[in-house]
Design an enzyme around this catalytic site. Structure first.
Site, PDB file in Angstrom:
ATOM      1  N   ARG A   1       0.807  -1.224   0.000  1.00 26.71           N
ATOM      2  CA  ARG A   1       0.000   0.000   0.000  1.00 26.71           C
ATOM      3  C   ARG A   1       0.838   1.271   0.000  1.00 26.71           C
ATOM      4  O   ARG A   1       0.381   2.312  -0.426  1.00 26.71           O
ATOM      5  CB  ARG A   1      -0.990  -0.014   1.160  1.00 26.71           C
ATOM      6  CG  ARG A   1      -2.067  -1.066   0.977  1.00 26.71           C
ATOM      7  CD  ARG A   1      -3.092  -1.030   2.113  1.00 26.71           C
ATOM      8  NE  ARG A   1      -3.806  -2.264   2.178  1.00 26.71           N
ATOM      9  CZ  ARG A   1      -3.521  -3.266   3.000  1.00 26.71           C
ATOM     10  NH1 ARG A   1      -2.528  -3.156   3.860  1.00 26.71           N
ATOM     11  NH2 ARG A   1      -4.224  -4.360   2.989  1.00 26.71           N
TER      12      ARG A   1
ATOM     13  N   GLU B   1       3.939 -10.844  15.171  1.00 25.72           N
ATOM     14  CA  GLU B   1       3.271 -11.429  16.332  1.00 25.72           C
ATOM     15  C   GLU B   1       3.492 -12.936  16.407  1.00 25.72           C
ATOM     16  O   GLU B   1       3.676 -13.497  17.474  1.00 25.72           O
ATOM     17  CB  GLU B   1       1.771 -11.101  16.269  1.00 25.72           C
ATOM     18  CG  GLU B   1       1.047 -11.398  17.546  1.00 25.72           C
ATOM     19  CD  GLU B   1      -0.395 -10.904  17.532  1.00 25.72           C
ATOM     20  OE1 GLU B   1      -1.146 -11.305  18.420  1.00 25.72           O
ATOM     21  OE2 GLU B   1      -0.764 -10.133  16.632  1.00 25.72           O
TER      22      GLU B   1
END
Length: 176
Positions: free
Chosen positions: A63, A100
């Site tokens: 993006r 994560e």
């Protein structure tokens, strides 16, 4: 009259439980498809960096690419693509970073930047700062002077700025 920031914030939609349950995903695709919101985002970034002596805008996959080349054009800078591994055809350097649930890597071409070049790194969103922190380390490894990081959206409650290099200018248009 609605401000540019209000317009962009109004056009960003929230997707509940994406990519996992409990996450409220801020989707910029609805803002990018709106011509006035897109213009407002690029104009905001241009205004912030027009006279900052930036040699390159380093856009993070994927993006960040939406904003990187338009901003680079507007501020008379080159555009460098920061990619996931295996996407660039020439010799690369890379930086690994923690996620994560594991690790990931970012790459740039080894010859992408001249030593000492002033670089602005850009992505759509600042969350935990892991990706942008890695991008900054990668650019520094390549010899760049990373002057600033820019985002359309910042999720301030995730404290991503704390994971970025000390002294780095951080600009975001919309905060949640």
């Amino acid at each position: 009259m609605i401000t540019a920031v209000e317009l962009v914030k109004e056009k960003i939609r929230t997707i509940k439980d994406f990519p996992i349950k409990g996450v409220m995903f801020k989707d910029i695709t609805t803002a990018v498809k709106d011509k006035e919101a897109l213009r407002s985002m690029i104009d905001f970034l241009t205004y912030k960096f027009k006279n900052q002596n930036i040699d390159y805008v380093a856009a993070v996959e994927s993006r960040g690419f939406v904003f990187g080349s338009a901003l680079a054009y507007n501020i008379n800078a080159g555009c460098i693509l920061i990619r996931k591994p295996g996407k660039l055809p020439a010799e690369t350097i890379q930086e690994e970073y923690s996620l994560e649930y594991g690790t990931d890597k970012l790459e740039i071409h080894k010859d992408a930047i001249e030593k000492g070049a002033n670089v602005l790194v850009i992505d759509d969103l600042l969350a935990t700062g892991g990706t942008i922190g890695a991008a900054c380390r990668l650019l520094k490894k390549a010899g760049a002077n990373v002057k600033a990081a820019a985002f359309i959206v910042e999720l301030t409650y995730l404290k991503g700025r704390e994971n970025l290099p000390e002294g780095l200018e951080v600009v975001s248009m919309v905060s949640y």
